[in-house]
Design a protein around this motif. Structure first.
Motif, short mmCIF file in Angstrom:
data_model
loop_
_atom_site.label_atom_id
_atom_site.label_comp_id
_atom_site.label_asym_id
_atom_site.label_seq_id
_atom_site.Cartn_x
_atom_site.Cartn_y
_atom_site.Cartn_z
N TYR A 47 28.23 55.23 31.95
CA TYR A 47 29.21 54.28 31.42
C TYR A 47 28.46 53.13 30.79
N VAL A 48 29.16 52.38 29.98
CA VAL A 48 28.65 51.14 29.42
C VAL A 48 29.77 50.12 29.53
N TRP A 49 29.41 48.87 29.82
CA TRP A 49 30.44 47.84 29.95
C TRP A 49 29.99 46.57 29.24
N VAL A 50 31.00 45.82 28.77
CA VAL A 50 30.79 44.59 28.02
C VAL A 50 31.75 43.53 28.57
N PRO A 51 31.22 42.37 28.98
CA PRO A 51 32.11 41.30 29.42
C PRO A 51 32.66 40.53 28.22
N GLU A 52 33.83 39.95 28.39
CA GLU A 52 34.39 39.08 27.35
C GLU A 52 35.02 37.87 28.04
N VAL A 53 34.73 36.70 27.52
CA VAL A 53 35.28 35.47 28.07
C VAL A 53 36.74 35.35 27.64
N SER A 68 35.33 67.68 17.47
CA SER A 68 34.30 66.65 17.42
C SER A 68 33.39 66.77 18.63
N GLY A 69 32.14 66.56 18.42
CA GLY A 69 31.17 66.69 19.50
C GLY A 69 30.92 65.39 20.21
N ALA A 70 29.97 65.43 21.13
CA ALA A 70 29.63 64.27 21.95
C ALA A 70 29.16 63.09 21.11
N MET A 71 28.41 63.36 20.02
CA MET A 71 27.91 62.27 19.18
C MET A 71 29.08 61.51 18.53
N ALA A 72 30.05 62.23 18.00
CA ALA A 72 31.21 61.58 17.37
C ALA A 72 32.01 60.79 18.41
N GLU A 73 32.19 61.36 19.60
CA GLU A 73 32.90 60.66 20.66
C GLU A 73 32.15 59.40 21.08
N SER A 74 30.84 59.50 21.19
CA SER A 74 30.03 58.34 21.56
C SER A 74 30.13 57.24 20.51
N ARG A 75 30.16 57.63 19.25
CA ARG A 75 30.25 56.64 18.18
C ARG A 75 31.58 55.90 18.21
N VAL A 76 32.66 56.59 18.54
CA VAL A 76 33.96 55.92 18.65
C VAL A 76 33.91 54.88 19.76
N ALA A 77 33.36 55.26 20.90
CA ALA A 77 33.26 54.32 22.03
C ALA A 77 32.34 53.15 21.67
N ALA A 78 31.22 53.44 21.04
CA ALA A 78 30.29 52.38 20.64
C ALA A 78 30.93 51.45 19.62
N ASN A 79 31.70 52.01 18.71
CA ASN A 79 32.40 51.20 17.71
C ASN A 79 33.38 50.24 18.38
N TYR A 80 34.12 50.75 19.36
CA TYR A 80 35.07 49.92 20.09
C TYR A 80 34.35 48.80 20.83
N LEU A 81 33.32 49.12 21.60
CA LEU A 81 32.63 48.12 22.41
C LEU A 81 31.81 47.14 21.57
N SER A 82 31.35 47.58 20.42
CA SER A 82 30.51 46.70 19.59
C SER A 82 31.27 45.47 19.11
N LYS A 83 32.59 45.56 19.03
CA LYS A 83 33.37 44.37 18.66
C LYS A 83 33.11 43.25 19.65
N TYR A 84 33.00 43.61 20.91
CA TYR A 84 32.83 42.61 21.96
C TYR A 84 31.36 42.18 22.10
N VAL A 85 30.44 43.09 21.85
CA VAL A 85 29.02 42.73 21.86
C VAL A 85 28.74 41.76 20.72
N SER A 86 29.27 42.06 19.54
CA SER A 86 28.98 41.23 18.36
C SER A 86 29.61 39.85 18.45
#
Length: 164
Positions: free
Chosen positions: A20-26, A69-87
């Motif tokens: 899993y990967v997690w991102v906090p948001e204030v 869609s394979g694991a790479m495409a699924e991972s990219r969707v999740a990374a795209n979602y979480l990157s909003k909060y990282v950025s």
């Protein structure tokens, strides 16, 4: 910490470690946090509620992928979602909060740390070109420390590829 306890409980409920990967948001109040996290497989809502045990839980299934869609495409969707909060963390002053430098903006499950991939280059453009080749296309978003007038650290570059 509540997040560490949550993931220990969730591992216990599931009966095995999982990535899993997690991102906090204030929160907008500038004091409290909430957490966004992504996992690589379905976890029943009841297991998440039980492991959290502190009230409100919202779950969003990341889908909208083509069939097959394979694991790479699924991972990219999740990374795209979480990157909003990282950025958001680079200079998140919209709610009056300035995050102290050096704090983590995301974390991953123990034992599932991503491997380091070094991208060679003698210029920013060359590094972006090599990374684009490795990722199969140009980045959808780019952030550079050049955009910050009073940047007081080594030059930084952040790239995001589309979730597809």
């Amino acid at each position: 910490m509540h997040v560490a306890s949550f993931f220990r409980q969730l591992r216990a409920v599931r009966g095995k470690p999982f990535p899993y990967v997690w991102v906090p948001e204030v929160h907008k109040d500038g004091v409290h946090f909430h957490v966004h996290f992504a996992v690589g497989s379905f976890i029943p809502r009841g297991q998440i509620d039980t492991a959290w045990g502190r009230g409100w839980v919202h779950i969003k299934q990341l889908n909208d992928l083509p069939v097959g869609s394979g694991a790479m495409a699924e991972s990219r969707v999740a990374a795209n979602y979480l990157s909003k909060y990282v950025s958001k963390s680079f200079l998140d002053t919209g709610n009056g909060v300035i995050r102290p430098p050096g704090l983590h903006r995301f974390d991953v499950a123990q034992g599932f740390k991503p491997s380091v991939v070094k991208v060679p280059g003698t210029s920013r453009d060359e590094v972006i070109e090599h990374a684009s080749g490795a990722m199969g296309g140009r980045p959808a978003r780019l952030w550079t420390s050049d955009e910050v007038d009073d940047w007081k650290a080594p030059p930084a570059l952040w790239l995001q590829w589309d979730g597809r």
